[in-house]
Design an enzyme around this catalytic site. Structure first.
Site, PDB file in Angstrom:
ATOM      1  N   ARG A  78      14.337 -43.087 -20.484  1.00 42.98           N
ATOM      2  CA  ARG A  78      15.518 -43.051 -21.351  1.00 42.98           C
ATOM      3  C   ARG A  78      15.173 -43.748 -22.660  1.00 42.98           C
ATOM      4  O   ARG A  78      15.312 -44.961 -22.798  1.00 42.98           O
ATOM      5  CB  ARG A  78      16.698 -43.751 -20.651  1.00 42.98           C
ATOM      6  CG  ARG A  78      18.000 -43.749 -21.446  1.00 42.98           C
ATOM      7  CD  ARG A  78      19.118 -44.377 -20.627  1.00 42.98           C
ATOM      8  NE  ARG A  78      20.365 -44.417 -21.340  1.00 42.98           N
ATOM      9  CZ  ARG A  78      20.706 -45.373 -22.224  1.00 42.98           C
ATOM     10  NH1 ARG A  78      19.872 -46.360 -22.489  1.00 42.98           N
ATOM     11  NH2 ARG A  78      21.880 -45.331 -22.824  1.00 42.98           N
ATOM     12  N   SER A 121      26.145 -37.698 -15.980  1.00 43.08           N
ATOM     13  CA  SER A 121      27.021 -38.865 -15.934  1.00 43.08           C
ATOM     14  C   SER A 121      28.452 -38.374 -15.757  1.00 43.08           C
ATOM     15  O   SER A 121      28.908 -37.512 -16.506  1.00 43.08           O
ATOM     16  CB  SER A 121      26.917 -39.666 -17.236  1.00 43.08           C
ATOM     17  OG  SER A 121      25.576 -40.040 -17.453  1.00 43.08           O
ATOM     18  N   LYS A 164      23.540 -50.899 -22.711  1.00 43.51           N
ATOM     19  CA  LYS A 164      23.964 -49.686 -23.421  1.00 43.51           C
ATOM     20  C   LYS A 164      24.892 -50.109 -24.549  1.00 43.51           C
ATOM     21  O   LYS A 164      25.939 -50.719 -24.296  1.00 43.51           O
ATOM     22  CB  LYS A 164      24.679 -48.746 -22.447  1.00 43.51           C
ATOM     23  CG  LYS A 164      25.083 -47.400 -23.026  1.00 43.51           C
ATOM     24  CD  LYS A 164      25.630 -46.507 -21.909  1.00 43.51           C
ATOM     25  CE  LYS A 164      26.606 -45.470 -22.382  1.00 43.51           C
ATOM     26  NZ  LYS A 164      26.002 -44.237 -22.841  1.00 43.51           N
TER      27      LYS A 164
HETATM   28  N1  TZP Z   1      24.982 -46.001 -18.679  1.00 43.06           N
HETATM   29  C1  TZP Z   1      26.050 -46.683 -18.296  1.00 43.06           C
HETATM   30  S1  TZP Z   1      25.736 -48.337 -18.244  1.00 43.06           S
HETATM   31  C2  TZP Z   1      24.136 -48.127 -18.728  1.00 43.06           C
HETATM   32  C3  TZP Z   1      23.900 -46.778 -18.924  1.00 43.06           C
HETATM   33  C4  TZP Z   1      22.636 -46.181 -19.373  1.00 43.06           C
HETATM   34  C5  TZP Z   1      23.189 -49.257 -18.927  1.00 43.06           C
HETATM   35  C6  TZP Z   1      22.629 -49.792 -17.659  1.00 43.06           C
HETATM   36  O1  TZP Z   1      21.771 -50.855 -17.913  1.00 43.06           O
HETATM   37  P1  TZP Z   1      21.785 -52.194 -17.048  1.00 43.06           P
HETATM   38  O2  TZP Z   1      20.798 -53.087 -17.747  1.00 43.06           O
HETATM   39  O3  TZP Z   1      21.303 -51.825 -15.685  1.00 43.06           O
HETATM   40  O4  TZP Z   1      23.172 -52.732 -17.064  1.00 43.06           O
END
Ligand code: TZP
Ligand code: MG
Length: 210
Positions: A39, A111, A140
């Site tokens: 990603r 998602s 994010k």
């Molecule tokens: N989509 C929703 S939350 C997120 C994504 C890509 C981030 C997740 O990262 P982390 O560090 O596991 O909270």
């Protein structure tokens, strides 16, 4: 797809870690992750040839260890690399479009957090959905408010049968709650990518869930 592969789903791009991404990925695999998503997003993300080069490097590591390699939101890259899968958000390319372009063997992840989104993903033939954020996350940039593991309970209660992976703020202390709510797996970025010892972080997460 094999649902078991979703159990420990690690996601990373070059801006999620201060260590070389290939090193982090190798350690995470040694620690027991079961799936990987590339990603490359957000500030400082690589583009073009550099992005592709890193993708190929990480893919070859996954390939060697038989870990599915999924590309986030870049259909052209996923197709040209013969990736195992593609993951898209609600605002990205539709599943219908993906089904036209991608080989039928390619895993399609979407998602989805509302019942409408999940039902639509099911109807269109997605292989799994990613639901979240489960908990607070700073990874994010535009993350919405957490819905908690209750969000997964709700989807299961309303009859969603698709494999579900929880995402957002998941770590070794709260991963079990996500599985208990009905998820088939947990996905995480920082719990492994920001750990001093990514191998130990992955194996601790694995211990919590197996
Ligand atoms: N989509 C929703 S939350 C997120 C994504 C890509 C981030 C997740 O990262 P982390 O560090 O596991 O909270
Ligand atoms: Mg997206």
């Amino acid at each position: 797809m094999n649902k078991e592969n979703l159990l420990l789903y690690f996601i990373m791009g070059s801006n999620n870690t201060s260590q070389p991404p290939s090193q982090v990925l190798k350690k995470a695999i040694n620690g027991g992750i079961t799936c990987f998503q590339f990603r490359e997003k957000g500030s400082g993300a690589l583009k073009g040839k550099e992005k592709e080069t890193l993708a190929r490097e990480l893919q070859s590591i996954c390939c060697k260890h038989k870990i599915p390699f999924i590309v986030n939101d870049d259909t052209e890259l996923a197709i040209s690399l013969h990736a195992d899968g593609i993951h898209v958000g609600q605002d990205d390319e539709s599943i219908q479009e993906l089904k036209k372009k991608c080989p039928s063997s390619m895993i399609i992840g979407v998602s989805a957090k509302t019942i409408e989104e999940a039902e639509e993903a099911e109807r269109q033939g997605a292989d799994y959905i990613g639901t979240g954020p489960m908990f607070m996350t700073t990874t994010k940039e535009d993350a919405e408010l957490p819905i908690g593991p209750e969000g997964i309970w709700a989807l299961r209660k309303q009859g969603i049968q698709l494999p579900i992976v929880g995402i957002g703020g998941i770590n070794e202390t709260n991963a079990v709650e996500v599985i208990e709510a009905g998820a088939d797996g947990v996905s995480f970025i920082s719990a492994i990518s920001q750990a001093d010892d990514p191998e130990k972080a992955a194996s601790t997460l694995k211990d919590r869930l197996t």
